[in-house]
Design a protein around this motif. Structure first.
Motif, PDB file in Angstrom:
ATOM      1  N   ASP A 131      -5.957  -1.194   4.911  1.00  0.00           N
ATOM      2  CA  ASP A 131      -6.725  -0.977   3.684  1.00  0.00           C
ATOM      3  C   ASP A 131      -6.192  -1.869   2.569  1.00  0.00           C
ATOM      4  N   GLU A 132      -6.862  -1.824   1.439  1.00  0.00           N
ATOM      5  CA  GLU A 132      -6.554  -2.727   0.331  1.00  0.00           C
ATOM      6  C   GLU A 132      -5.262  -2.380  -0.406  1.00  0.00           C
ATOM      7  N   GLU A 133      -4.622  -1.257  -0.100  1.00  0.00           N
ATOM      8  CA  GLU A 133      -3.381  -0.881  -0.786  1.00  0.00           C
ATOM      9  C   GLU A 133      -2.176  -1.676  -0.301  1.00  0.00           C
ATOM     10  N   LEU A 134      -2.280  -2.306   0.880  1.00  0.00           N
ATOM     11  CA  LEU A 134      -1.160  -3.074   1.416  1.00  0.00           C
ATOM     12  C   LEU A 134      -1.529  -4.545   1.570  1.00  0.00           C
ATOM     13  N   ALA A 135      -0.623  -5.415   1.101  1.00  0.00           N
ATOM     14  CA  ALA A 135      -0.805  -6.849   1.275  1.00  0.00           C
ATOM     15  C   ALA A 135      -0.268  -7.298   2.632  1.00  0.00           C
ATOM     16  N   GLU A 136       0.850  -6.701   3.052  1.00  0.00           N
ATOM     17  CA  GLU A 136       1.435  -7.058   4.339  1.00  0.00           C
ATOM     18  C   GLU A 136       2.399  -5.983   4.810  1.00  0.00           C
ATOM     19  N   CYS A 137       2.801  -6.112   6.068  1.00  0.00           N
ATOM     20  CA  CYS A 137       3.825  -5.258   6.659  1.00  0.00           C
ATOM     21  C   CYS A 137       4.653  -6.142   7.578  1.00  0.00           C
ATOM     22  N   ALA A 138       5.946  -5.811   7.670  1.00  0.00           N
ATOM     23  CA  ALA A 138       6.831  -6.636   8.492  1.00  0.00           C
ATOM     24  C   ALA A 138       8.081  -5.835   8.859  1.00  0.00           C
ATOM     25  N   PHE A 139       8.717  -6.253   9.951  1.00  0.00           N
ATOM     26  CA  PHE A 139       9.971  -5.651  10.381  1.00  0.00           C
ATOM     27  C   PHE A 139      11.118  -6.544   9.917  1.00  0.00           C
ATOM     28  N   PHE A 140      12.188  -5.905   9.440  1.00  0.00           N
ATOM     29  CA  PHE A 140      13.352  -6.619   8.936  1.00  0.00           C
ATOM     30  C   PHE A 140      14.620  -5.997   9.502  1.00  0.00           C
ATOM     31  N   PRO A 141      15.663  -6.822   9.752  1.00  0.00           N
ATOM     32  CA  PRO A 141      16.959  -6.232  10.085  1.00  0.00           C
ATOM     33  C   PRO A 141      17.368  -5.280   8.955  1.00  0.00           C
ATOM     34  N   GLU A 142      18.123  -4.257   9.303  1.00  0.00           N
ATOM     35  CA  GLU A 142      18.451  -3.198   8.350  1.00  0.00           C
ATOM     36  C   GLU A 142      18.992  -3.719   7.019  1.00  0.00           C
ATOM     37  N   ASP A 143      19.980  -4.604   7.049  1.00  0.00           N
ATOM     38  CA  ASP A 143      20.571  -5.118   5.805  1.00  0.00           C
ATOM     39  C   ASP A 143      19.542  -5.835   4.948  1.00  0.00           C
ATOM     40  N   GLN A 144      18.709  -6.653   5.568  1.00  0.00           N
ATOM     41  CA  GLN A 144      17.693  -7.383   4.821  1.00  0.00           C
ATOM     42  C   GLN A 144      16.644  -6.421   4.270  1.00  0.00           C
ATOM     43  N   ALA A 145      16.238  -5.439   5.068  1.00  0.00           N
ATOM     44  CA  ALA A 145      15.256  -4.452   4.609  1.00  0.00           C
ATOM     45  C   ALA A 145      15.778  -3.723   3.376  1.00  0.00           C
ATOM     46  N   LEU A 146      17.018  -3.285   3.428  1.00  0.00           N
ATOM     47  CA  LEU A 146      17.587  -2.567   2.282  1.00  0.00           C
ATOM     48  C   LEU A 146      17.636  -3.456   1.047  1.00  0.00           C
TER      49      LEU A 146
END
Length: 167
Positions: A96-111
């Motif tokens: 839907d229009e509420e999200l521009a993107e989604c992605a998986f990141f290593p834990e440290d980078q995600a945080l």
């Protein structure tokens, strides 16, 4: 009330989403509707925004967030929604229009990509995931050491040098 999920790929990387209505990255999930349970809210948000139908495995943390900006206080829940298959990860995209993107990141980078309050909450949720002990937070901070039992909390502190310094 908000309800978010920790979702991981088979390599253990965390799923983050980039909303269109505010800067930065977030955990997947969102605001509950009126009279909606947190578990129902997170499942609905994941279905609407990512096309995912997930099983929730555990409550990881509850965070009371004090009033800030134009908003009243709120309760923020984070649930363990497990690991997605490689096939699901390969086809995952915003629905839907509420999200521009989604992605998986290593834990440290995600945080490092999360705003301060959400980063503290995610760190505590990850710790709870590893210890299987849910956390109660206030503004992203635990009020007590969640790994200690009440008996341990009442143990006196052992001093290593006499009062007044070394003699």
């Amino acid at each position: 009330m908000t309800a978010d999920a920790l979702l991981r790929d088979p390599d253990g990387r965390l799923l983050l989403v980039k909303p269109t209505y505010k800067p930065g990255w977030d955990l997947p999930g969102g605001m509950a509707e009126s009279n909606e349970a947190p578990t129902d809210a997170v499942r609905r948000e994941l279905r609407e925004e990512l096309g995912l139908d997930v099983t929730l495995y555990a409550l990881l943390c509850i965070d009371w967030v004090p009033p800030h900006g134009p908003w009243d206080d709120l309760m923020a829940f984070v649930f363990d929604a497990g690991q997605l298959s490689w096939d699901t990860c390969a086809t995952l995209r915003p629905h839907d229009e509420e999200l521009a993107e989604c992605a998986f990141f290593p834990e440290d980078q995600a945080l490092s990509l999360l705003r301060d309050r959400q980063r503290r909450r995610a760190e505590q949720a990850l710790a709870a995931l590893g210890e299987s002990i849910p956390r109660y937070l206030q503004n992203g901070q635990p009020l007590w050491n969640p790994g200690r039992t009440p008996a341990q909390e009442q143990q006196p502190t052992v001093r290593t040098e006499p009062e007044g310094g070394a003699r």
